[in-house]
Design a protein around this motif. Structure first.
Motif, PDB file in Angstrom:
ATOM      1  N   ILE A  59      28.650  76.466  47.395  1.00 45.99           N
ATOM      2  CA  ILE A  59      29.263  76.952  46.147  1.00 45.99           C
ATOM      3  C   ILE A  59      29.389  75.776  45.189  1.00 45.99           C
ATOM      4  O   ILE A  59      29.877  74.713  45.575  1.00 45.99           O
ATOM      5  N   ARG A  60      28.907  75.956  43.961  1.00 44.62           N
ATOM      6  CA  ARG A  60      29.054  74.891  42.969  1.00 44.62           C
ATOM      7  C   ARG A  60      29.444  75.475  41.611  1.00 44.62           C
ATOM      8  O   ARG A  60      28.802  76.392  41.113  1.00 44.62           O
ATOM      9  N   PHE A  61      30.517  74.946  41.035  1.00 42.41           N
ATOM     10  CA  PHE A  61      30.935  75.311  39.687  1.00 42.41           C
ATOM     11  C   PHE A  61      30.563  74.156  38.756  1.00 42.41           C
ATOM     12  O   PHE A  61      30.910  73.009  39.029  1.00 42.41           O
ATOM     13  N   LEU A  62      29.842  74.494  37.675  1.00 42.78           N
ATOM     14  CA  LEU A  62      29.437  73.484  36.700  1.00 42.78           C
ATOM     15  C   LEU A  62      30.027  73.866  35.346  1.00 42.78           C
ATOM     16  O   LEU A  62      29.598  74.842  34.735  1.00 42.78           O
ATOM     17  N   GLN A  63      31.036  73.128  34.914  1.00 43.59           N
ATOM     18  CA  GLN A  63      31.639  73.346  33.584  1.00 43.59           C
ATOM     19  C   GLN A  63      31.981  74.818  33.357  1.00 43.59           C
ATOM     20  O   GLN A  63      31.672  75.373  32.296  1.00 43.59           O
ATOM     21  N   VAL A  64      32.625  75.436  34.348  1.00 41.76           N
ATOM     22  CA  VAL A  64      32.879  76.872  34.266  1.00 41.76           C
ATOM     23  C   VAL A  64      34.173  77.174  33.515  1.00 41.76           C
ATOM     24  O   VAL A  64      35.233  76.642  33.838  1.00 41.76           O
ATOM     25  N   SER A  65      34.060  78.019  32.509  1.00 42.71           N
ATOM     26  CA  SER A  65      35.238  78.525  31.806  1.00 42.71           C
ATOM     27  C   SER A  65      35.217  80.042  31.846  1.00 42.71           C
ATOM     28  O   SER A  65      34.146  80.658  31.910  1.00 42.71           O
TER      29      SER A  65
ATOM     30  N   HIS B  31      32.517  71.549  44.133  1.00 40.24           N
ATOM     31  CA  HIS B  31      31.543  72.163  45.025  1.00 40.24           C
ATOM     32  C   HIS B  31      32.065  72.183  46.449  1.00 40.24           C
ATOM     33  O   HIS B  31      32.921  71.373  46.827  1.00 40.24           O
ATOM     34  N   LEU B  32      31.582  73.151  47.205  1.00 37.80           N
ATOM     35  CA  LEU B  32      31.859  73.234  48.635  1.00 37.80           C
ATOM     36  C   LEU B  32      30.520  73.258  49.351  1.00 37.80           C
ATOM     37  O   LEU B  32      29.641  74.039  48.988  1.00 37.80           O
ATOM     38  N   ALA B  33      30.378  72.371  50.341  1.00 34.97           N
ATOM     39  CA  ALA B  33      29.157  72.360  51.137  1.00 34.97           C
ATOM     40  C   ALA B  33      29.284  73.392  52.258  1.00 34.97           C
ATOM     41  O   ALA B  33      30.389  73.832  52.578  1.00 34.97           O
ATOM     42  N   GLN B  34      28.153  73.745  52.847  1.00 34.67           N
ATOM     43  CA  GLN B  34      28.194  74.662  53.981  1.00 34.67           C
ATOM     44  C   GLN B  34      29.061  74.046  55.079  1.00 34.67           C
ATOM     45  O   GLN B  34      28.946  72.855  55.382  1.00 34.67           O
TER      46      GLN B  34
ATOM     47  N   VAL C 217      34.723  78.215  54.186  1.00 40.91           N
ATOM     48  CA  VAL C 217      35.966  78.978  54.016  1.00 40.91           C
ATOM     49  C   VAL C 217      36.746  78.447  52.811  1.00 40.91           C
ATOM     50  O   VAL C 217      36.961  77.242  52.687  1.00 40.91           O
ATOM     51  N   LEU C 218      37.143  79.352  51.936  1.00 42.45           N
ATOM     52  CA  LEU C 218      37.986  78.975  50.792  1.00 42.45           C
ATOM     53  C   LEU C 218      39.216  79.881  50.783  1.00 42.45           C
ATOM     54  O   LEU C 218      39.091  81.110  50.717  1.00 42.45           O
ATOM     55  N   ILE C 219      40.390  79.276  50.869  1.00 43.49           N
ATOM     56  CA  ILE C 219      41.627  80.032  51.022  1.00 43.49           C
ATOM     57  C   ILE C 219      42.603  79.700  49.909  1.00 43.49           C
ATOM     58  O   ILE C 219      42.952  78.535  49.700  1.00 43.49           O
ATOM     59  N   VAL C 220      43.024  80.713  49.169  1.00 44.76           N
ATOM     60  CA  VAL C 220      44.119  80.551  48.207  1.00 44.76           C
ATOM     61  C   VAL C 220      45.415  80.722  48.982  1.00 44.76           C
ATOM     62  O   VAL C 220      45.609  81.742  49.646  1.00 44.76           O
ATOM     63  N   THR C 221      46.284  79.730  48.946  1.00 45.12           N
ATOM     64  CA  THR C 221      47.489  79.815  49.777  1.00 45.12           C
ATOM     65  C   THR C 221      48.611  78.906  49.303  1.00 45.12           C
ATOM     66  O   THR C 221      48.380  77.916  48.617  1.00 45.12           O
TER      67      THR C 221
ATOM     68  N   LYS D  60      39.503  70.206  52.598  1.00 50.23           N
ATOM     69  CA  LYS D  60      39.511  69.882  51.173  1.00 50.23           C
ATOM     70  C   LYS D  60      40.659  70.644  50.553  1.00 50.23           C
ATOM     71  O   LYS D  60      41.012  71.730  51.016  1.00 50.23           O
ATOM     72  N   SER D  61      41.237  70.087  49.495  1.00 49.22           N
ATOM     73  CA  SER D  61      42.279  70.861  48.848  1.00 49.22           C
ATOM     74  C   SER D  61      42.217  70.666  47.338  1.00 49.22           C
ATOM     75  O   SER D  61      41.988  69.573  46.839  1.00 49.22           O
ATOM     76  N   PHE D  62      42.349  71.785  46.639  1.00 51.18           N
ATOM     77  CA  PHE D  62      42.276  71.789  45.185  1.00 51.18           C
ATOM     78  C   PHE D  62      43.529  72.435  44.624  1.00 51.18           C
ATOM     79  O   PHE D  62      44.125  73.293  45.259  1.00 51.18           O
TER      80      PHE D  62
END
Ligand code: ADP
Ligand code: ADP
Length: 217
Positions: free
Chosen positions: A2-8, A24-27, A190-194, A206-208
């Motif tokens: 998954i890769r976000f490039l300048q996303v609005s 970005h998230l790698a496999q 895996v991407l988890i909103v928490t 990773k944490s954002f």
């Protein structure tokens, strides 16, 4: 993966929900996304599975730019993603087995494969013996694990979860989080909103963090 490039993203008539997001998230990554209510977390997940489209920038999924994917291609994208929600959205008038089987029935998988895959998925979330039960006979944590089984039954490359432990006590939440770890260990991204990341925080996670539509890491 998954890769976000300048996303609005701006919803019609609203202030920007996401502004110039890059990450970005790698496999095989496992990542956690935190932020206040209204920060833009759900919007970010919706952009990954094609429920919403970016107003600007590009979203790449497995190397494919999905930001301008024709609607007819969205089902192919969805099949590669497992979604898990806070209120698990199980069908209460169907058994656990039938709930988990649903994505396979929709995809036209034959009956013997459905049986195999559903039992394998239930096994992985520790509910092999609960297939015949109705969701209401299960605890909150078990219901959430049924939701996870349903999300992984078609072996997606990516799992997206929106507050999967929001309604659970800490001990139960921890068990649910461990289920995500199990799938991550076999290569699922895996991407988890928490709000509960501290429960299982590990060095390789990773944490954002999003604040008012901006990624602050
Ligand atoms: P979070 O998941 O962090 O609570 P959201 O992504 O749901 O945040 O929302 C981010 C911002 O976008 C908020 O200001 C919210 O009100 C707005 N928003 C979300 N969905 C829509 C929509 N469908 N239409 C208009 N505004 C929306
Ligand atoms: P089969 O492919 O024979 O149906 P399984 O369903 O048990 O067997 O899966 C085979 C392997 O694939 C297991 O080690 C399992 O953990 C792994 N695997 C990889 N990705 C996923 C996924 N998204 N969901 C479930 N299992 C997965």
């Amino acid at each position: 993966m998954i890769r976000f490039l300048q996303v609005s993203k701006a919803y019609r008539g609203g202030r920007p929900a996401l502004q110039s997001i890059n990450f970005h998230l790698a496999q095989g990554d496992i990542a956690f996304l935190t932020g206040h209510s209204g920060a833009g977390k759900s919007t970010l997940l919706k952009l990954i599975c094609g429920i919403e489209r970016p107003s600007a920038g590009n979203v790449f999924f497995d190397g494919v730019d999905i930001s301008r994917l024709p609607s007819s291609e969205i089902p192919f994208l969805r099949r590669q993603i497992g979604m898990i929600f806070q209120n698990h959205q199980l069908l209460m008038d169907k058994t656990v087995f039938d709930n988990v089987a649903l994505p396979l029935i929709i995809a036209g998988v034959n009956e013997s494969d459905i049986k195999k895959r559903v039992n394998a998925a239930l096994d992985k979330v520790g509910l092999y013996d609960k297939g015949k039960y109705y969701p209401l006979a299960l605890s909150g944590g078990e219901q959430q694990r049924v939701g996870i089984a349903r999300a992984v039954v078609h072996k997606p490359k990516v799992l997206l979860a929106d507050e999967p432990t929001g309604n659970l006590d800490d001990e139960t939440a921890k068990k649910v989080m461990e289920v995500f770890e199990t799938f991550n260990h076999v290569g699922v991204t895996v991407l988890i909103v928490t709000h509960n990341h501290q429960l299982i925080s590990k060095p390789h996670h990773k944490s954002f963090r999003i604040e008012s539509g901006r990624l602050v890491k």
